[in-house]
Design an enzyme around this catalytic site. Structure first.
Site, PDB file in Angstrom:
ATOM      1  N   SER A   7       2.778   4.116 -13.302  1.00 40.13           N
ATOM      2  CA  SER A   7       3.602   3.368 -12.355  1.00 40.13           C
ATOM      3  C   SER A   7       5.047   3.354 -12.826  1.00 40.13           C
ATOM      4  O   SER A   7       5.350   2.857 -13.916  1.00 40.13           O
ATOM      5  CB  SER A   7       3.096   1.928 -12.223  1.00 40.13           C
ATOM      6  OG  SER A   7       4.041   1.139 -11.523  1.00 40.13           O
ATOM      7  N   HIS A  32       2.641   6.712  -9.394  1.00 41.78           N
ATOM      8  CA  HIS A  32       2.430   5.498  -8.601  1.00 41.78           C
ATOM      9  C   HIS A  32       3.772   4.801  -8.375  1.00 41.78           C
ATOM     10  O   HIS A  32       4.521   4.549  -9.331  1.00 41.78           O
ATOM     11  CB  HIS A  32       1.475   4.553  -9.327  1.00 41.78           C
ATOM     12  CG  HIS A  32       1.021   3.385  -8.516  1.00 41.78           C
ATOM     13  ND1 HIS A  32       0.029   3.471  -7.569  1.00 41.78           N
ATOM     14  CD2 HIS A  32       1.437   2.095  -8.515  1.00 41.78           C
ATOM     15  CE1 HIS A  32      -0.159   2.277  -7.021  1.00 41.78           C
ATOM     16  NE2 HIS A  32       0.692   1.427  -7.582  1.00 41.78           N
ATOM     17  N   ASP A  34       5.472   1.508  -6.782  1.00 47.63           N
ATOM     18  CA  ASP A  34       5.260   0.146  -6.282  1.00 47.63           C
ATOM     19  C   ASP A  34       6.467  -0.310  -5.463  1.00 47.63           C
ATOM     20  O   ASP A  34       7.555  -0.511  -6.006  1.00 47.63           O
ATOM     21  CB  ASP A  34       5.057  -0.817  -7.453  1.00 47.63           C
ATOM     22  CG  ASP A  34       3.718  -0.621  -8.127  1.00 47.63           C
ATOM     23  OD1 ASP A  34       2.693  -0.696  -7.431  1.00 47.63           O
ATOM     24  OD2 ASP A  34       3.696  -0.386  -9.350  1.00 47.63           O
ATOM     25  N   MET A  36       8.153  -3.205  -3.302  1.00 48.41           N
ATOM     26  CA  MET A  36       8.085  -4.658  -3.113  1.00 48.41           C
ATOM     27  C   MET A  36       9.303  -5.136  -2.324  1.00 48.41           C
ATOM     28  O   MET A  36      10.411  -4.651  -2.539  1.00 48.41           O
ATOM     29  CB  MET A  36       8.043  -5.366  -4.470  1.00 48.41           C
ATOM     30  CG  MET A  36       6.963  -4.871  -5.398  1.00 48.41           C
ATOM     31  SD  MET A  36       6.975  -5.750  -6.982  1.00 48.41           S
ATOM     32  CE  MET A  36       5.856  -4.732  -7.940  1.00 48.41           C
ATOM     33  N   HIS A  65       2.523   2.495  -3.030  1.00 43.69           N
ATOM     34  CA  HIS A  65       1.815   1.226  -2.843  1.00 43.69           C
ATOM     35  C   HIS A  65       2.769   0.238  -2.180  1.00 43.69           C
ATOM     36  O   HIS A  65       3.711  -0.249  -2.809  1.00 43.69           O
ATOM     37  CB  HIS A  65       1.348   0.736  -4.224  1.00 43.69           C
ATOM     38  CG  HIS A  65       0.667  -0.591  -4.209  1.00 43.69           C
ATOM     39  ND1 HIS A  65       0.445  -1.316  -5.372  1.00 43.69           N
ATOM     40  CD2 HIS A  65       0.165  -1.350  -3.208  1.00 43.69           C
ATOM     41  CE1 HIS A  65      -0.178  -2.435  -5.071  1.00 43.69           C
ATOM     42  NE2 HIS A  65      -0.344  -2.492  -3.764  1.00 43.69           N
ATOM     43  N   MET A  67       3.728  -3.113  -1.065  1.00 43.60           N
ATOM     44  CA  MET A  67       3.525  -4.555  -1.189  1.00 43.60           C
ATOM     45  C   MET A  67       4.606  -5.235  -0.361  1.00 43.60           C
ATOM     46  O   MET A  67       5.516  -5.886  -0.882  1.00 43.60           O
ATOM     47  CB  MET A  67       3.599  -4.970  -2.666  1.00 43.60           C
ATOM     48  CG  MET A  67       2.415  -4.512  -3.470  1.00 43.60           C
ATOM     49  SD  MET A  67       2.577  -4.854  -5.241  1.00 43.60           S
ATOM     50  CE  MET A  67       3.301  -3.308  -5.783  1.00 43.60           C
ATOM     51  N   MET A 136      -6.590  -4.729  -6.858  1.00 40.93           N
ATOM     52  CA  MET A 136      -5.592  -5.345  -7.724  1.00 40.93           C
ATOM     53  C   MET A 136      -6.314  -6.196  -8.775  1.00 40.93           C
ATOM     54  O   MET A 136      -7.041  -7.126  -8.434  1.00 40.93           O
ATOM     55  CB  MET A 136      -4.638  -6.217  -6.916  1.00 40.93           C
ATOM     56  CG  MET A 136      -3.715  -5.452  -5.963  1.00 40.93           C
ATOM     57  SD  MET A 136      -2.632  -4.267  -6.809  1.00 40.93           S
ATOM     58  CE  MET A 136      -1.739  -5.345  -7.940  1.00 40.93           C
ATOM     59  N   ASP A 174      -5.433  -1.334 -10.340  1.00 44.94           N
ATOM     60  CA  ASP A 174      -4.030  -1.509 -10.721  1.00 44.94           C
ATOM     61  C   ASP A 174      -3.848  -2.897 -11.321  1.00 44.94           C
ATOM     62  O   ASP A 174      -4.093  -3.901 -10.656  1.00 44.94           O
ATOM     63  CB  ASP A 174      -3.152  -1.347  -9.476  1.00 44.94           C
ATOM     64  CG  ASP A 174      -1.664  -1.456  -9.771  1.00 44.94           C
ATOM     65  OD1 ASP A 174      -1.285  -1.700 -10.933  1.00 44.94           O
ATOM     66  OD2 ASP A 174      -0.859  -1.292  -8.826  1.00 44.94           O
TER      67      ASP A 174
END
Length: 216
Positions: A7, A32, A34, A36, A65, A67, A136, A174
């Site tokens: 990540s 990966h 992330d 957000m 991913h 979020m 998660m 994760d």
């Protein structure tokens, strides 16, 4: 062998391109990413421009991913930026089936992420739309958190559920993945492992990734 997905949340962004090349050469399988928004989770990271930059530098599959709230509004941008996999949170989607169809319409692999307190029941009737499920094992928003032990039973239950429906969807985990936890979640049924600080906070990525594989 499992899929190791470093990540970039824990990478050094002053030299992101070098970091991506380093983990690729070290034996990583996916990258990966992330994303957000500061609303769905209490942190803000980056947008499609970073995905596009990663695509230019890395030959690995980009695992994005989301979020974020209202992911449908941004899925086309991330797909066009070069995402190979996109996961959305079940908790953020009003019409989850429709959202997964949107991801797949861009010829991108579609996944659903579930927070620690979210039951598996919400995905049982859309399993045929899933290429992967992200469990998660920490509360989303920040890297470096401690693994939540109850995630192991959840992964086992998910593995049984997928088998019941004849699904070959990948189980991804994760949060708190390291050499101490990876064997347990692998034995429970996970085959894709997101690791941020466990990789990027070490001096030798090749040794670390090899150590994760050996620990399975």
């Amino acid at each position: 062998m499992g899929i190791i997905a470093p990540s970039i949340l824990s990478a050094d962004f002053t030299c992101l391109g070098d970091e991506l090349k380093a983990v690729e050469e070290a034996g990583a399988d996916w990258i990966h990413i992330d994303v957000m928004d500061g609303r769905f989770v209490p942190n803000i990271t980056y947008g499609p421009i970073i995905v596009e930059a990663c695509k230019r530098v890395s030959g690995l599959a980009l695992d994005v991913h989301l979020m974020i709230e209202k992911p449908d509004l941004m899925i086309p941008e991330f797909a066009k930026a070069g995402a190979d996999y996109i996961s959305v949170h079940a908790e953020a989607c009003t019409h989850l089936h429709r959202t997964l169809q949107l991801i797949r319409s861009f010829d991108v692999k579609a996944g659903v992420a579930l927070n620690p307190a979210t039951p598996l029941s919400g995905i049982e009737y859309i399993i045929d739309q899933l290429d992967f499920v992200l469990i998660m094992s920490v509360n989303p928003g920040f890297g470096g958190q401690k693994f939540i032990d109850s995630s192991v039973e959840k992964i086992k239950s998910l593995s049984a559920l997928l088998e019941k429906h004849g699904s070959d969807a990948i189980i991804q985990v994760d949060g708190g993945v390291n050499t101490e936890t990876i064997k347990t979640v692998h034995q429970a049924g996970a085959t894709s492992f997101v690791a941020g600080s466990a990789i990027f906070n070490t001096p030798d990525y090749t040794k670390t990734i090899a150590g994760l594989r050996k620990a399975m």
